[in-house]
Every structure is written in C-alpha cells, then in structure tokens.
Design a protein around this motif. Structure first.
Motif, PDB file in Angstrom:
ATOM      1  N   THR A 156      47.866  42.420  38.022  1.00  0.00           N
ATOM      2  CA  THR A 156      46.840  43.068  38.897  1.00  0.00           C
ATOM      3  C   THR A 156      46.090  42.058  39.656  1.00  0.00           C
ATOM      4  N   LEU A 157      45.801  40.932  38.943  1.00  0.00           N
ATOM      5  CA  LEU A 157      45.102  39.902  39.804  1.00  0.00           C
ATOM      6  C   LEU A 157      45.946  39.400  41.081  1.00  0.00           C
ATOM      7  N   GLY A 158      47.482  39.294  40.901  1.00  0.00           N
ATOM      8  CA  GLY A 158      48.222  38.822  41.983  1.00  0.00           C
ATOM      9  C   GLY A 158      48.101  39.796  42.875  1.00  0.00           C
ATOM     10  N   PHE A 159      48.278  40.956  42.748  1.00  0.00           N
ATOM     11  CA  PHE A 159      48.423  42.059  43.735  1.00  0.00           C
ATOM     12  C   PHE A 159      46.978  41.951  44.472  1.00  0.00           C
ATOM     13  N   LEU A 160      45.959  42.077  43.678  1.00  0.00           N
ATOM     14  CA  LEU A 160      44.497  42.020  44.401  1.00  0.00           C
ATOM     15  C   LEU A 160      44.372  40.911  45.080  1.00  0.00           C
ATOM     16  N   MET A 161      44.535  39.778  45.054  1.00  0.00           N
ATOM     17  CA  MET A 161      44.546  38.347  45.879  1.00  0.00           C
ATOM     18  C   MET A 161      45.450  38.403  46.817  1.00  0.00           C
ATOM     19  N   GLY A 162      46.570  39.013  46.710  1.00  0.00           N
ATOM     20  CA  GLY A 162      47.749  39.190  47.930  1.00  0.00           C
ATOM     21  C   GLY A 162      46.961  40.035  48.971  1.00  0.00           C
ATOM     22  N   GLY A 163      46.210  41.160  48.547  1.00  0.00           N
ATOM     23  CA  GLY A 163      45.531  42.003  49.463  1.00  0.00           C
ATOM     24  C   GLY A 163      44.368  41.255  50.173  1.00  0.00           C
ATOM     25  N   LEU A 164      43.718  40.500  49.535  1.00  0.00           N
ATOM     26  CA  LEU A 164      42.658  39.710  49.995  1.00  0.00           C
ATOM     27  C   LEU A 164      43.076  38.747  51.136  1.00  0.00           C
ATOM     28  N   LEU A 165      44.233  37.969  50.726  1.00  0.00           N
ATOM     29  CA  LEU A 165      44.981  36.861  51.657  1.00  0.00           C
ATOM     30  C   LEU A 165      45.560  37.777  52.945  1.00  0.00           C
ATOM     31  N   TRP A 166      46.027  38.916  52.562  1.00  0.00           N
ATOM     32  CA  TRP A 166      46.676  39.833  53.813  1.00  0.00           C
ATOM     33  C   TRP A 166      45.283  40.045  54.717  1.00  0.00           C
ATOM     34  N   LEU A 195      38.033  35.565  46.649  1.00  0.00           N
ATOM     35  CA  LEU A 195      39.001  34.782  46.219  1.00  0.00           C
ATOM     36  C   LEU A 195      38.810  33.769  44.901  1.00  0.00           C
ATOM     37  N   LEU A 196      37.679  33.149  45.236  1.00  0.00           N
ATOM     38  CA  LEU A 196      37.250  31.999  44.383  1.00  0.00           C
ATOM     39  C   LEU A 196      36.927  32.556  43.066  1.00  0.00           C
ATOM     40  N   SER A 197      36.076  33.749  42.902  1.00  0.00           N
ATOM     41  CA  SER A 197      35.777  34.458  41.646  1.00  0.00           C
ATOM     42  C   SER A 197      36.987  34.943  41.085  1.00  0.00           C
ATOM     43  N   LEU A 198      37.978  35.595  41.786  1.00  0.00           N
ATOM     44  CA  LEU A 198      39.224  35.683  41.036  1.00  0.00           C
ATOM     45  C   LEU A 198      40.224  34.709  40.529  1.00  0.00           C
ATOM     46  N   ALA A 199      39.916  33.514  41.069  1.00  0.00           N
ATOM     47  CA  ALA A 199      40.620  32.269  40.731  1.00  0.00           C
ATOM     48  C   ALA A 199      39.941  31.679  39.401  1.00  0.00           C
ATOM     49  N   CYS A 200      38.540  32.016  39.297  1.00  0.00           N
ATOM     50  CA  CYS A 200      38.038  31.284  38.000  1.00  0.00           C
ATOM     51  C   CYS A 200      38.403  32.424  36.899  1.00  0.00           C
ATOM     52  N   LEU A 201      38.380  33.901  37.092  1.00  0.00           N
ATOM     53  CA  LEU A 201      38.725  34.811  36.083  1.00  0.00           C
ATOM     54  C   LEU A 201      40.330  34.474  35.855  1.00  0.00           C
ATOM     55  N   ASN A 208      40.243  46.394  33.162  1.00  0.00           N
ATOM     56  CA  ASN A 208      41.128  46.941  34.093  1.00  0.00           C
ATOM     57  C   ASN A 208      40.282  47.777  35.012  1.00  0.00           C
ATOM     58  N   SER A 209      39.164  48.340  34.349  1.00  0.00           N
ATOM     59  CA  SER A 209      38.414  49.108  35.319  1.00  0.00           C
ATOM     60  C   SER A 209      37.662  48.456  36.393  1.00  0.00           C
ATOM     61  N   ILE A 210      37.304  47.241  36.124  1.00  0.00           N
ATOM     62  CA  ILE A 210      36.420  46.346  37.015  1.00  0.00           C
ATOM     63  C   ILE A 210      37.614  45.938  38.240  1.00  0.00           C
ATOM     64  N   LEU A 211      38.775  45.335  37.830  1.00  0.00           N
ATOM     65  CA  LEU A 211      39.945  44.905  38.573  1.00  0.00           C
ATOM     66  C   LEU A 211      40.295  45.870  39.369  1.00  0.00           C
ATOM     67  N   GLY A 212      40.550  47.263  38.796  1.00  0.00           N
ATOM     68  CA  GLY A 212      40.918  48.286  39.199  1.00  0.00           C
ATOM     69  C   GLY A 212      40.139  48.868  40.521  1.00  0.00           C
ATOM     70  N   GLY A 213      38.798  48.945  40.101  1.00  0.00           N
ATOM     71  CA  GLY A 213      37.764  49.270  41.189  1.00  0.00           C
ATOM     72  C   GLY A 213      37.768  48.424  42.249  1.00  0.00           C
ATOM     73  N   ALA A 214      37.665  47.087  41.938  1.00  0.00           N
ATOM     74  CA  ALA A 214      37.699  46.109  42.958  1.00  0.00           C
ATOM     75  C   ALA A 214      39.069  46.238  43.959  1.00  0.00           C
ATOM     76  N   PHE A 215      40.176  46.357  43.376  1.00  0.00           N
ATOM     77  CA  PHE A 215      41.333  46.500  44.109  1.00  0.00           C
ATOM     78  C   PHE A 215      41.468  47.402  44.977  1.00  0.00           C
ATOM     79  N   PHE A 216      40.747  48.871  44.439  1.00  0.00           N
ATOM     80  CA  PHE A 216      40.869  50.088  45.209  1.00  0.00           C
ATOM     81  C   PHE A 216      39.694  49.759  46.433  1.00  0.00           C
ATOM     82  N   VAL A 217      38.870  49.430  46.330  1.00  0.00           N
ATOM     83  CA  VAL A 217      37.572  49.096  47.276  1.00  0.00           C
ATOM     84  C   VAL A 217      38.163  48.320  48.335  1.00  0.00           C
ATOM     85  N   SER A 218      38.659  47.056  47.994  1.00  0.00           N
ATOM     86  CA  SER A 218      39.077  45.987  48.964  1.00  0.00           C
ATOM     87  C   SER A 218      40.346  46.453  49.544  1.00  0.00           C
TER      88      SER A 218
END
Length: 542
Positions: free
Chosen positions: A493-503, A169-175, A128-138
């Motif tokens: 978390t992954l859904g919202f993160l990928m949604g932000g990247l797609l936006w 996005l590819l990296s997150l899809a693999c995760l 969660n810290s890795i995903l949370g940090g990635a989401f916060f920064v991006s």
C-alpha cells in the motif's frame, strides 16, 4: 454439527468450520472472541436472529447509517463547535485552517483509527483505512479533478504543490520506517505526530512572509495551501453547516419554512436565517410536502438523540429547551460511554454524571434567554459541544469498526481489506464531492484550493490520525514499546501510494503545472492497479 464451547480462545477464526447456521449461532454465542466490541453483537444478530437476505440487508443499511452519523456529526456539530472555539481563542485564519479545519474534516478518519487501535486485532483496520483514504484522495480525487477541469487548463501554484507532496512523502517515509521496525515507543510516537506541527509552523511562517511582503489578494496568499480552504469554510460553510436547525428538508409556500414550533422541535425565529431547501425544490403541491415530512421523520431518530445531548448556541439554531436538556443529559451520556468500556460499571461515575448534568441544566435554565443564545461564558458552551461531538463521533466509529470486523468474518474477508476499501471510501466521499465541486465551479482558484485540500487532508490523517493512536497505544505499554501487528500488505500500500505521489511530483511540473488528462489518467490507473491486485489476493484462498 454442534459448535463446541470455546470461552477462552481468541479470535473467531473457527466460525466457518461449521456449515449450518444453528451451529454458527451456537459458536458465536459461546465464543467470547466473536464479540467484536461495540454495543451490538452483529454476528449473533446475523446468525441467530435474521435469515441471510434480511441479515445482509440490515447490516448494509446500518453501515450506511453509521457513515452518515460520522459525516453529519462532524459537519453539523463538530465543525460549528470548532468555529466557536476558533473565534473565542482569536486564532488567525491560517492557524484555524491547518488545525481546527483539518481536525473537523478528518474527524471521522481520526476517531475510526483511534477506536481500531483500542480494540483487539483491529489495529490493521485503522492503519489500512488511513492509508486507503490517503491513497484514494491523492490519486482518485486528484485524478478526477485533473480530468474534469482539463478543458480549462488551470495552472497550480508550484511552490505550495511541491511542498505539500514532498512533506507527504516524508511523512510516509517515516511511517514506513516505523512499520519496518515493527514497534514504537512513546517518544517515537510523539515525534511522529509532532511532524504535523512542523507543517503548521511552515504554513504560518509562509503566511506571515506574504503579509510582510504586502501580498494582499487571496490568489497570492494561496502560497499557504490551506488559506483558501479556510476562507471558504469560514465565509460559506457556516451557511451550509451551522445553520442547519432540524432534519426537515423543506419549504412551504414562498420562502416560509414549515413551522415545527407546535411540535416543540424548534423555535420559530428570523425566517431569513431559518430557511431550508428540500432538494432545492419549492414545494407547491402536497406530494412535495409529503416528501419533506417523510424525510423529516426518517431522519428524526438520528437527529433527535444528538440534538438532545450536544449543546448548540449558534443564533440560527438556538433553542432554550434544547440547550437546557442537552447540558443536562450530556454528562450522563459521557458517564454511560465511560462505563461501557470498563470491566465493571462504576455507580460513582453515573452519580458524578447525573450531578454535573443537573447543576448544568439548572444554571443554563436561569442564565439563558428563550429568544437569543448566550453572549457570555461562551467557552463552556462551545467546549461542551466539542466534547459531545467527539463522544458521538466515537460512538459511531466504535460501531463502524465492530461492524466491519463482523462483516469480514461473515464474508470470509480480512477486515483490513474492508478498512482499505469500504471504510476508506466512505470517509473520503466528502473529500471527493467537495473538492471536485470546488474545482469545477471555482475556476483557477477553485482548482488550486481543491488540489491543496487533496494533500493537506491526507497529511493530517496520516500524522495525527495514526500518530495519536500510536501514542495512546505506546503510552499503555510504557516504558516498553508498542508492537505493531505485522502485515506485509502495508508495504504494498505504501509503495503504490508513494508511487502515485511521485507520479504527480514529476508529471505536473513537466506539464507546466497545468492539470490535464495525463496526470489524472496516470493517478487513476495506479490506484486501479493497486486495488485489483489487493482484491485478487483477497479472493484467492491461501
């Protein structure tokens, strides 16, 4: 109500079944599941030694200290060792940027993730810290940058932006596939973090193509999104990070540093190289001098243990006494850390550490000069600094994870929520300050560099920060697969993160690659919606 003895139970889930602090103290002392790793028993301190107000104050203060240790060790020691190794290995700037620089920037996240996967029931904190940090920064950092610079309407290079976001996005899809499977074997984990080397290969190839085409200016070379970051780091950050010599933040008089030579803390050398500013003030009054000395003594307990155990051989920070002492004590500290995580301390490890330290100290004493750092055999010095920086980062990360788990138990909040918020925010503050500052002060090129860093960093943290811990965990289970703890919130978390990247991937090209409020406001809104949903679920009792 008396707490029963539960020595063989796992976890510390029955803690809140007891109403008074004495019962909780007894439960914590008798229950091995309440010992959350680390070197300090935070639950015992909170329930047995402190009253609630003092306990919360002490834990929060210590949390801030641990965040400071993580970031400061990476900045003042880890990055300097990486720079030295980069020069010795003669790495090109772009290779150094996507490898060593990313490692330096992502060290706190990486080691916090590794430590969390090594503990019992703490894997969710690291994930969660890795995903949370990635989401916060991006989202938040990119959003603030877009809103802050919208008046100047800077344009972003299209190809590098699309490549960064698409690869992320590819990296997150693999995760996502790994989490859906619920397990991963050693080869799968190796394949996952190896994706980062594909990213490095692409950037290196892109850089070579630009050179063959005769592109010589930095603006055109920004097709490699990390190149400007590397350039800024190598040219400017050495003055801000690697010339730090002691925790004293001050001047006295006209550009003459306060001499600490008599105290034995530093050696006075070239004044031009040894300057330090006390909050950009030139203290001409006794009050300013008092503040500087107060800051020095407050930071000294955090500064001195690392300075005495991490070899530093930069010209601006060279001190023979410190060098000799550091190479002598460093192997002993490594032995202590090694034994602290074993089931039974081994005196052989202590003996080896003491022997290596003694020999290293004697060699350093007779082969170094008092006035100048060594010019030969630099690799062992930088490698030692690198190793000890890792050791101190590991110690701080270990304590940080233990403290977050303890705070989760005290507050009745899932540690994964604290990893997603507190740990992710703490480790991302540096990205927020540095990237926003670069975007505001660097013009169009600064915005390009800042935005590239907002994606290059999370890519490293996702692939390496999660890939390496997964590989270590899968290795410990080999030939069986490592079972990933189930947590349905990871999908959210992954859904919202990928949604932000797609936006960002859709909006920015439609706005002709110009940063504006539409992009920034949308990213901030997506993150706030996600955060509100997670906090609401955490506060609602099951």
């Amino acid at each position: 109500m008396t707490a029963p003895y539960h020595d063989s139970d796992t976890g510390c889930r029955q803690l809140h079944e007891y109403s008074d602090r004495e019962a909780k103290c007894s439960y914590v002392k008798s229950h091995t599941g309440c010992q959350n790793g680390g070197y300090i028993s935070y639950l015992q301190l909170f329930y047995c030694n402190f009253d609630p107000v003092l306990g919360y104050s002490a834990l929060i203060l210590w949390l801030l200290v641990l965040f400071y240790l993580l970031g400061n060790t990476a900045a003042n020691y880890f990055c300097c060792s990486l720079e030295g190794l980069s020069r010795i290995l003669k790495l090109s700037p772009n290779i150094a940027g996507v490898t060593l620089l990313s490692l330096g920037n992502g060290a706190p996240d990486l080691f916090a993730s590794i430590v969390s996967f090594m503990g019992d029931e703490t894997e969710k904190v690291g994930l969660n810290s890795i995903l949370g940090g990635a989401f916060f920064v991006s989202s938040i950092v990119v959003g603030i940058i877009s809103i802050s610079v919208c008046h100047s309407r800077p344009s972003i290079e299209r190809s590098s932006f699309i490549w960064d976001v698409t690869f992320f996005l590819l990296s997150l899809a693999c995760l996502l596939v790994i989490i859906m499977l619920g397990k991963i074997n050693l080869w799968g984990a190796i394949s996952f973090f190896s994706l980062y080397f594909i990213y490095v290969l692409f950037i290196s190839t892109s850089h070579l193509c630009h050179r063959k085409e005769g592109v010589g200016d930095d603006r055109a070379a920004s097709g490699s999104p990390i190149l400007p970051v590397t350039k800024n780091f190598l040219e400017y950050q050495t003055e801000g990070l690697c010339e730090v010599e002691e925790p004293l933040l001050g001047f006295v008089g006209d550009d003459k540093p306060i001499s600490m030579e008599k105290s034995g803390l530093v050696q006075v050398g070239d004044d031009r190289k040894r300057r330090r500013r006390c909050l950009d003030l030139q203290p001409s009054t006794s009050s300013h001098l008092f503040v500087c000395r107060l800051l020095f003594f407050l930071e000294l307990p955090l500064y001195l243990p690392r300075r005495l155990t991490i070899p530093v051989i930069t010209a601006e920070r060279w001190s023979k006494p410190f060098a000799v002492v550091s190479v002598t004590i460093a192997p002993v500290l490594v032995a202590v850390v090694w034994n602290s995580h074993g089931s039974k301390p081994s005196w052989l490890v202590y003996l080896i550490g003491a022997s290596v330290g003694t020999i290293s100290g004697v060699v350093a004493f007779f082969t170094t000069e008092r006035s100048n750092p060594p010019t030969k055999w630099l690799f062992p010095w930088h490698a030692g600094g690198f190793l000890m920086s890792i050791t101190w980062t590991y110690i701080a990360a270990d304590e940080l994870i233990s403290l977050l788990v303890s705070l989760g138990l005290i507050l009745g909040i899932s540690p994964s929520i604290l990893g997603l918020t507190v740990l992710a925010w703490g480790n991302s503050l540096g990205d927020l300050v540095s990237n926003v500052t670069m975007a505001l002060n660097g013009g169009a090129e600064g915005a390009q560099v800042a935005l590239s860093g907002c994606y290059a960093g999370p890519i490293f943290n996702t692939l390496i920060g999660l890939g390496l811990p997964l590989a270590f965990s899968a290795w410990s289970e080999y030939p069986a697969s490592y079972i990933i703890p189930k947590d349905n919130s990871d999908y959210e978390t992954l859904g919202f993160l990928m949604g932000g990247l797609l936006w960002a991937l859709v909006i920015l090209p439609k706005r002709n690659m110009v940063l504006d409020r539409c992009l920034g406001g949308g990213l901030v809104a997506i993150y706030l919606c996600f955060l509100s949903l997670r906090i609401a679920r955490a506060l609602v009792p099951n």
